[in-house]
Design an enzyme around this catalytic site. Structure first.
Site, short mmCIF file in Angstrom:
data_model
loop_
_atom_site.label_atom_id
_atom_site.label_comp_id
_atom_site.label_asym_id
_atom_site.label_seq_id
_atom_site.Cartn_x
_atom_site.Cartn_y
_atom_site.Cartn_z
CG HIS A 209 -0.76 3.29 4.06
ND1 HIS A 209 -1.53 2.17 3.83
CD2 HIS A 209 -0.27 3.18 5.30
CE1 HIS A 209 -1.47 1.40 4.91
NE2 HIS A 209 -0.71 1.99 5.81
CB CYS B 134 -0.93 0.05 1.20
SG CYS B 134 -2.17 -1.23 1.17
#
Ligand SMILES: *[C@@H]1O[C@H](CO)[C@@H](O)[C@H](O)[C@H]1NC(C)=O
Ligand SMILES: *[C@@H]1O[C@H](CO)[C@@H](O)[C@H](O)[C@H]1NC(C)=O
Ligand SMILES: *[C@@H]1O[C@H](CO)[C@@H](O)[C@H](O)[C@H]1NC(C)=O
Ligand SMILES: *[C@@H]1O[C@H](CO)[C@@H](O)[C@H](O)[C@H]1NC(C)=O
Ligand SMILES: *[C@@H]1O[C@H](CO)[C@@H](O)[C@H](O)[C@H]1NC(C)=O
Length: 508
Positions: A120, A66
């Site tokens: 993120h 991510c």
């Protein structure tokens, strides 16, 4: 030919129009959504965006994790430039005060919004999703995010509430009687229906599913009957796979329902019955997000809005015995990528492209700037691109010749799989797997990496892989030692090393 000219004229007209009123941008990012073919699962809303725009069916993430992938996509720089392979550093503090995609639009008169998971969250985006540099408005996160890992899945046998991987639920039994993606949808549609400003917007909407746990309204399971779910063609670890390429998917193993299966660590396989159940729930979660995307789009004026849809990376569904992301295989790197923009005709592009291409492409499509400059060696400029604009490829489609390549990478702490192999912290990284994808081949070299100097030693090799997609779309037969591929192997090794060496000469 005629069609091409007309398309080109339409695009030119579109461009003149944009200098008067600028198009809005809706950037949809789905978490852990792999590339799925229509034959596997029907996602009608995503397919409908694809039908109104350009669908890239060979788009690849720069790293199947991510934070590194999102920061790479949103700055237009590769993980080696950002020096981020885990979750723990913020580029403005460590490598350079680089302009982000939303920041570019903000600085050019757009109102920018972040709704749900875009950056993120945490240290890699300065604990504030890069606000205020990237966003006009404070980034929104759903209040039910905090129940992400709560024990809310009713176990079918014990009836106890557990932290399962497979977690179909009844919304009305959930905390706050909702789910994060439903809150995200509501917040985003409120922005779209209540805005009365004439300034254009850049709205980024990040959905959490189908990221694990596979938690979704249970009616979606009925849309995917288990007897229609197919197993992977190659569910075992290939005999010629270098072990450094394997990862033990610990986050899957430790969910309550999977932990009970006592799968041996680190090389044990998922029982085939559970493989099917996980695939079914992953598709159900994708189908749930697809419905939310459909609802979101019904609030968008498509004549004035560029819509982009993608994901941060893919997800292995048992191919080669692997689950989750954390690798350099196509299933972990390949994502849907769709651009639907006023004046751009429908097409499908097969050339390999990269998520670092999104930023320059949107700059190009927006008409704000036409000097899209490539980052050069030792580039310190705050606004340059390591990817390329895909606009010409969109217009000329598969007619455009050229040698398109997609580069990716994944770090490891050791050659033999261990608990830290999935997500090594920078201080534990000893090996980097560098990978290049051409239209036909995937070629990967796992080599020694110095986590303090960020240097590569190409002579210390932990594994080499070559896959030929014409005969092996699941990348289950490593051809590295097959004599007849000797020349292609040498050629790809040259490309790979030249590319990543160049990146590695960045000095800040
Ligand atoms: C980074 O760039 C932004 C926007 O140009 C500027 O406001 C900020 O002061 C810069 N930060 C540093 C540390 O140079
Ligand atoms: C819409 O415009 C009115 C009047 O100018 C203003 O009071 C209101 O805050 C605006 N709403 C939004 C969401 O910008
Ligand atoms: C897993 O191990 C536990 C403890 O050793 C045992 O009670 C259980 O029956 C095992 N489960 C399976 C599915 O083998
Ligand atoms: C284009 O050039 C202008 C002026 O030199 C500069 O301010 C701007 O940042 C450049 N834009 C891009 C996308 O490179
Ligand atoms: C690694 O993970 C396995 C399975 O989750 C566990 O049994 C083992 O104790 C862990 N080893 C270390 C060194 O943390």
């Amino acid at each position: 030919m005629c069609l091409l000219i007309i398309t080109f004229m339409l695009v030119s007209l579109g461009k003149t129009a944009t200098s008067v009123t600028q198009n809005n941008v809706l950037f949809i990012i789905v978490d852990d959504l792999r590339h799925l073919s229509k034959e596997t699962i029907n996602l009608p809303n995503i397919q409908s965006i694809a039908k109104s725009g350009v669908y890239f069916n060979n788009a690849f993430s720069q790293q199947a994790l991510c934070a590194p992938s999102r920061n790479s996509m949103l700055t237009g720089r590769r993980p080696d430039t950002l020096r981020l392979y885990d979750f723990s550093s913020y580029w403005r503090d460590t490598v350079g005060n680089f302009t982000t995609l939303p920041q570019f639009f903000k600085e050019n008169g757009y109102e920018t919004y972040s709704v749900g998971k875009v950056f993120h969250p945490g240290p890699s985006s300065n604990f504030n999703d890069d606000y205020p540099l990237s966003w006009t408005h404070f980034p929104y996160h759903p209040s039910t995010d905090k129940y992400k890992d709560a024990a809310v899945c009713r176990d079918t046998t014990s009836k106890k509430l557990q932290k399962n991987l497979i977690c179909p639920i009844d919304i009305f039994n959930q905390p706050e009687k909702t789910l994060p993606d439903l809150e995200t949808l509501e917040y985003a549609t409120n922005i779209l229906s209540n805005r009365n400003s004439s300034t254009p917007f850049f709205l980024a909407v990040g959905f959490h599913k189908p990221h694990i746990p596979l938690k979704f309204p249970k009616q979606y399971l009925e849309k995917i009957p288990i007897n229609k779910v197919k197993p992977p063609k190659h569910p075992n670890m290939p005999h010629n796979l270098p072990l450094v390429a394997w990862h033990p998917w610990t986050d899957i193993r430790k969910r309550d329902d999977i932990a009970r299966l006592n799968i041996s660590f680190p090389l044990g396989l998922m029982p085939s019955e559970w493989s099917l159940k996980i695939r079914q729930s992953y598709y159900a979660a994708a189908s749930y997000v697809d419905d939310l995307i459909g609802a979101l789009l019904s609030f968008v004026d498509r004549r004035k809005t560029i819509v982009v849809l993608t994901s941060d990376h893919g997800w292995s569904l048992g191919e080669n015995g692997l689950w989750a992301k954390y690798s350099n295989f196509d299933v972990a790197l390949k994502v849907p990528l769709i651009f639907s923009a006023p004046g751009i005709a429908r097409s499908i592009v097969h050339a390999p492209v990269e998520l670092v291409d999104i930023f320059p492409t949107l700059v190009d499509l927006s008409g704000i700037a036409n000097n899209i400059s490539k980052c050069r060696n030792n580039e310190k400029s705050l606004l340059c691109f390591e990817g390329k604009s895909l606009k010409l490829l969109m217009i000329e489609g598969s007619q455009k010749p050229g040698n398109y390549l997609a580069f990716s990478q994944y770090p490891r702490p050791s050659a033999y799989p261990q608990n830290k192999s999935d997500k090594p912290r920078l201080k534990n990284i000893k090996i980097m797997g560098y990978s290049v994808r051409t239209k036909r081949f995937r070629y990967t070299e796992w080599v020694s990496f110095n986590n303090k100097l960020f240097t590569i030693d190409w002579n210390i090799i932990y594994g080499l892989e070559l896959y030929d997609h014409i005969i092996d779309s699941e990348e289950s037969n490593n051809l590295y030692l097959v004599h007849k591929y000797k020349n292609i192997k040498q050629y790809l090794s040259g490309l790979l090393r030249a590319h990543f060496n160049r990146k590695n000469t960045h000095l800040y």
